[in-house]
Design an enzyme around this catalytic site. Structure first.
Site, PDB file in Angstrom:
ATOM      1  N   SER A 135       0.834  -1.181  -0.160  1.00  0.00           N
ATOM      2  CA  SER A 135       0.153  -0.009   0.019  1.00  0.00           C
ATOM      3  C   SER A 135       0.936   1.276  -0.057  1.00  0.00           C
ATOM      4  O   SER A 135       1.760   1.230   0.717  1.00  0.00           O
ATOM      5  CB  SER A 135      -0.949  -0.065   1.234  1.00  0.00           C
ATOM      6  OG  SER A 135      -1.627   1.075   1.219  1.00  0.00           O
ATOM      7  N   LYS A 161      -1.197  -0.804  -4.542  1.00  0.00           N
ATOM      8  CA  LYS A 161      -2.065  -0.341  -3.956  1.00  0.00           C
ATOM      9  C   LYS A 161      -1.804   1.081  -3.913  1.00  0.00           C
ATOM     10  O   LYS A 161      -0.934   1.166  -3.229  1.00  0.00           O
ATOM     11  CB  LYS A 161      -2.894  -0.816  -2.770  1.00  0.00           C
ATOM     12  CG  LYS A 161      -3.838  -0.077  -2.225  1.00  0.00           C
ATOM     13  CD  LYS A 161      -4.432  -0.880  -0.792  1.00  0.00           C
ATOM     14  CE  LYS A 161      -4.726  -0.003   0.474  1.00  0.00           C
ATOM     15  NZ  LYS A 161      -5.443  -0.800   1.390  1.00  0.00           N
ATOM     16  N   LYS A 163      -2.973   5.099  -2.732  1.00  0.00           N
ATOM     17  CA  LYS A 163      -4.086   5.774  -1.907  1.00  0.00           C
ATOM     18  C   LYS A 163      -4.366   6.966  -2.944  1.00  0.00           C
ATOM     19  O   LYS A 163      -3.505   7.532  -3.662  1.00  0.00           O
ATOM     20  CB  LYS A 163      -3.487   6.388  -0.765  1.00  0.00           C
ATOM     21  CG  LYS A 163      -3.239   5.459   0.463  1.00  0.00           C
ATOM     22  CD  LYS A 163      -4.361   4.674   0.974  1.00  0.00           C
ATOM     23  CE  LYS A 163      -4.132   3.791   2.022  1.00  0.00           C
ATOM     24  NZ  LYS A 163      -5.236   3.183   2.716  1.00  0.00           N
ATOM     25  N   ASP A 188      -7.089   3.000  -3.227  1.00  0.00           N
ATOM     26  CA  ASP A 188      -7.947   3.061  -1.768  1.00  0.00           C
ATOM     27  C   ASP A 188      -8.331   4.398  -1.467  1.00  0.00           C
ATOM     28  O   ASP A 188      -7.337   5.023  -1.323  1.00  0.00           O
ATOM     29  CB  ASP A 188      -7.203   2.433  -0.705  1.00  0.00           C
ATOM     30  CG  ASP A 188      -7.729   2.114   0.589  1.00  0.00           C
ATOM     31  OD1 ASP A 188      -8.951   2.644   0.760  1.00  0.00           O
ATOM     32  OD2 ASP A 188      -7.149   1.813   1.509  1.00  0.00           O
ATOM     33  N   GLU A 213     -11.041   0.429  -3.400  1.00  0.00           N
ATOM     34  CA  GLU A 213     -11.214   0.079  -2.149  1.00  0.00           C
ATOM     35  C   GLU A 213     -11.929   1.229  -1.264  1.00  0.00           C
ATOM     36  O   GLU A 213     -11.609   2.523  -1.612  1.00  0.00           O
ATOM     37  CB  GLU A 213      -9.946  -0.144  -1.143  1.00  0.00           C
ATOM     38  CG  GLU A 213     -10.144  -0.441   0.001  1.00  0.00           C
ATOM     39  CD  GLU A 213      -8.732  -1.061   0.831  1.00  0.00           C
ATOM     40  OE1 GLU A 213      -8.068  -1.203   0.165  1.00  0.00           O
ATOM     41  OE2 GLU A 213      -8.533  -1.002   1.917  1.00  0.00           O
ATOM     42  N   ASP A 238     -13.732  -1.720   3.382  1.00  0.00           N
ATOM     43  CA  ASP A 238     -12.596  -1.923   4.472  1.00  0.00           C
ATOM     44  C   ASP A 238     -13.552  -1.134   5.729  1.00  0.00           C
ATOM     45  O   ASP A 238     -13.909  -1.997   6.666  1.00  0.00           O
ATOM     46  CB  ASP A 238     -11.513  -0.975   3.948  1.00  0.00           C
ATOM     47  CG  ASP A 238     -10.439  -0.906   5.081  1.00  0.00           C
ATOM     48  OD1 ASP A 238     -10.719  -1.130   6.288  1.00  0.00           O
ATOM     49  OD2 ASP A 238      -9.239  -0.553   4.771  1.00  0.00           O
ATOM     50  N   LYS A 262      -9.449  -6.990   8.278  1.00  0.00           N
ATOM     51  CA  LYS A 262      -8.350  -6.530   9.365  1.00  0.00           C
ATOM     52  C   LYS A 262      -8.851  -7.020  10.731  1.00  0.00           C
ATOM     53  O   LYS A 262     -10.047  -6.775  11.220  1.00  0.00           O
ATOM     54  CB  LYS A 262      -8.365  -4.945   9.583  1.00  0.00           C
ATOM     55  CG  LYS A 262      -7.666  -4.418   8.042  1.00  0.00           C
ATOM     56  CD  LYS A 262      -7.879  -2.870   8.303  1.00  0.00           C
ATOM     57  CE  LYS A 262      -7.047  -2.296   6.770  1.00  0.00           C
ATOM     58  NZ  LYS A 262      -7.510  -0.832   6.860  1.00  0.00           N
ATOM     59  N   GLY A 290      -3.678  -3.826   6.173  1.00  0.00           N
ATOM     60  CA  GLY A 290      -2.714  -3.554   7.088  1.00  0.00           C
ATOM     61  C   GLY A 290      -3.010  -2.301   7.834  1.00  0.00           C
ATOM     62  O   GLY A 290      -3.826  -1.496   7.239  1.00  0.00           O
TER      63      GLY A 290
HETATM   64  O1  OSB Z   1      -7.216   1.547   4.679  1.00  0.00           O
HETATM   65  O2  OSB Z   1      -5.878  -0.144   4.382  1.00  0.00           O
HETATM   66  C1  OSB Z   1      -6.183   1.226   4.810  1.00  0.00           C
HETATM   67  C2  OSB Z   1      -3.124   2.204   6.830  1.00  0.00           C
HETATM   68  C3  OSB Z   1      -3.713   2.891   7.946  1.00  0.00           C
HETATM   69  C4  OSB Z   1      -5.110   3.014   7.962  1.00  0.00           C
HETATM   70  C5  OSB Z   1      -5.753   2.494   6.931  1.00  0.00           C
HETATM   71  C6  OSB Z   1      -5.227   1.669   5.892  1.00  0.00           C
HETATM   72  C7  OSB Z   1      -3.792   1.737   5.811  1.00  0.00           C
HETATM   73  C8  OSB Z   1      -2.986   1.237   4.778  1.00  0.00           C
HETATM   74  C9  OSB Z   1      -1.770   0.810   4.999  1.00  0.00           C
HETATM   75  O3  OSB Z   1      -3.458   1.158   3.710  1.00  0.00           O
HETATM   76  C10 OSB Z   1      -1.574  -0.560   4.950  1.00  0.00           C
HETATM   77  C11 OSB Z   1      -0.028  -1.195   5.769  1.00  0.00           C
HETATM   78  O4  OSB Z   1       0.825  -1.139   4.862  1.00  0.00           O
HETATM   79  O5  OSB Z   1       0.040  -1.631   6.644  1.00  0.00           O
HETATM   80 MG    MG Z   2      -8.276   0.735   3.247  1.00  0.00          MG
END
Ligand code: OSB
Ligand code: MG
Length: 368
Positions: A135, A161, A163, A188, A213, A238, A262, A290
């Protein structure tokens, strides 16, 4: 297992690089760890709540309060047959799933150690190695982001992925697709859009994303169902997925086609297993999300990812992407094929570096 002692600690761990989402930038984590002692066995769990109530309403401080004042007193001194016996004891506390999952995770670690099996095996996991994705946060420029994508692909990661948010979406995804036309790519939004953005969201179909996402509100299912009828890209949920009941409703409404599980958000393994099984029965793929975890949370995510319906690469990646030095030994590494080997030792299968944890601890409280 007789719960003889519970210790909670808050550790401070700076990220090697800031991580930015549509709800803000994180440069340093404040993580609550739970250590449970039962019949001489020590189990570890990690609370995935963020420093502020931005991803969900939970935060490092609310989790501390809920653990200390409500959850720990419900298990302390009790004898549980199984780790899953904790979930009914926590039920009277509404929400606060990340606090619950921290404690439950430690109990599952203990149960696996007492049975002499890896946690993955106790859960019913089958994979010997898990497929990994990364991510990548919002960056200061598209050029910097492209460099990161290139680096992660070179390291072997099986999917990327990124953001997104309004204004950091079409151009960014276009640039990635231009440079890497065939990679497995997803985006995402962390709830950054509303149905009023429908024309813009529809443009994302153009990029052949594996999934989009959480485009809409953090607690929404209904608008996502309306959106899914308008776009070709599968929606992955999510933030609103906090229980198996939510998943049932989301699938019934057609709010999405893929579920991100999660451990923290759903309150631990007991609920995660139920979600996994329901999705499997309905033919809905799942993957492990994550939350910028330290080694302890990361290893729990590896165990969860071995279950048979985790058919898509998750956001479970190498320790070095986050930390200069992790709190487990060895740190989590990823193969050139973009996989993590599932540990074979009993329990977590990694050793917890208690000296390092001690040196990072900001506060601790013990209950016996
Ligand atoms: O939306 O998946 C998410 C991190 C913090 C809060 C929300 C998210 C995330 C990530 C990071 O996308 C995932 C990772 O590398 O741990
Ligand atoms: Mg997410």
């Amino acid at each position: 297992m007789k719960i003889e002692r519970v210790q909670i600690r808050e550790i401070r761990l700076p990220l090697v690089h800031f991580f930015e989402t549509s709800f803000g930038r994180t440069t340093e984590r404040r993580i609550v760890l739970a250590e449970v002692t039962a019949e001489g066995v020590h189990g570890w769990g990690e609370c995935t709540a963020g420093e502020g109530p931005f991803y969900s309403y939970e935060s490092t401080d609310t989790a501390w309060h809920i653990l200390r004042d409500f959850l720990i007193p419900r298990v302390l001194g009790k004898t549980l047959q199984k780790a899953s016996d904790a979930a009914p004891l926590f039920k009277r506390v509404r929400g606060h799933n990340m606090a619950k999952a921290a404690l439950e995770g430690a109990l599952w670690d203990i149960e696996a150690q007492q049975a002499g099996v890896p946690l993955a095996k106790l859960l019913g996991g089958e994979l010997k190695e898990i497929p990994c994705g990364v991510s990548i946060g919002i960056d200061d420029s598209v050029e910097l982001l492209l460099e990161k994508v290139e680096r992660e692909l070179a390291a072997g990661y099986q999917r990327i992925k990124v953001k997104i948010k309004p204004g950091w979406d079409i151009e960014v995804l276009g640039a990635i697709r231009n440079r890497f036309p065939r990679i497995r790519l997803m985006a995402d939004a962390n709830a950054a859009y509303s149905l009023a953005d429908l024309p813009r969201i529809k443009m994302l179909d153009h990029f052949h994303l594996m999934m989009l996402e959480q485009p809409l509100a953090w607690d929404d299912l209904l608008d996502h169902a309306r959106l899914q009828r308008e776009i070709a890209t599968p929606i992955c949920l999510d933030e609103p997925i906090t229980s198996v009941e939510k998943v049932r409703k989301a699938l019934e409404a057609g709010s999405g086609k893929i579920i991100n599980i999660k451990l923290g958000r759903v309150g631990g393994y007991t609920e995660a297993l139920k979600i996994h099984d329901l999705c499997r029965e309905k033919g809905v793929p799942v993957w492990c999300g994550g939350m910028l975890e330290s080694g302890i949370g990361r290893v729990h995510n590896i165990a969860l990812s071995t279950l048979p319906n985790f058919v898509l690469p998750g956001d479970v990646s190498a320790s070095r992407r986050y930390w200069k030095q992790d709190i487990i030994e060895p740190e989590v590494t990823v193969s050139p094929q973009g996989t993590i080997s599932v540990p074979t030792g009993a329990g977590l299968g990694y050793s917890v570096d208690t000296d390092r944890i001690e040196s990072l601890t900001l506060r601790q409280e013990s209950f016996a």
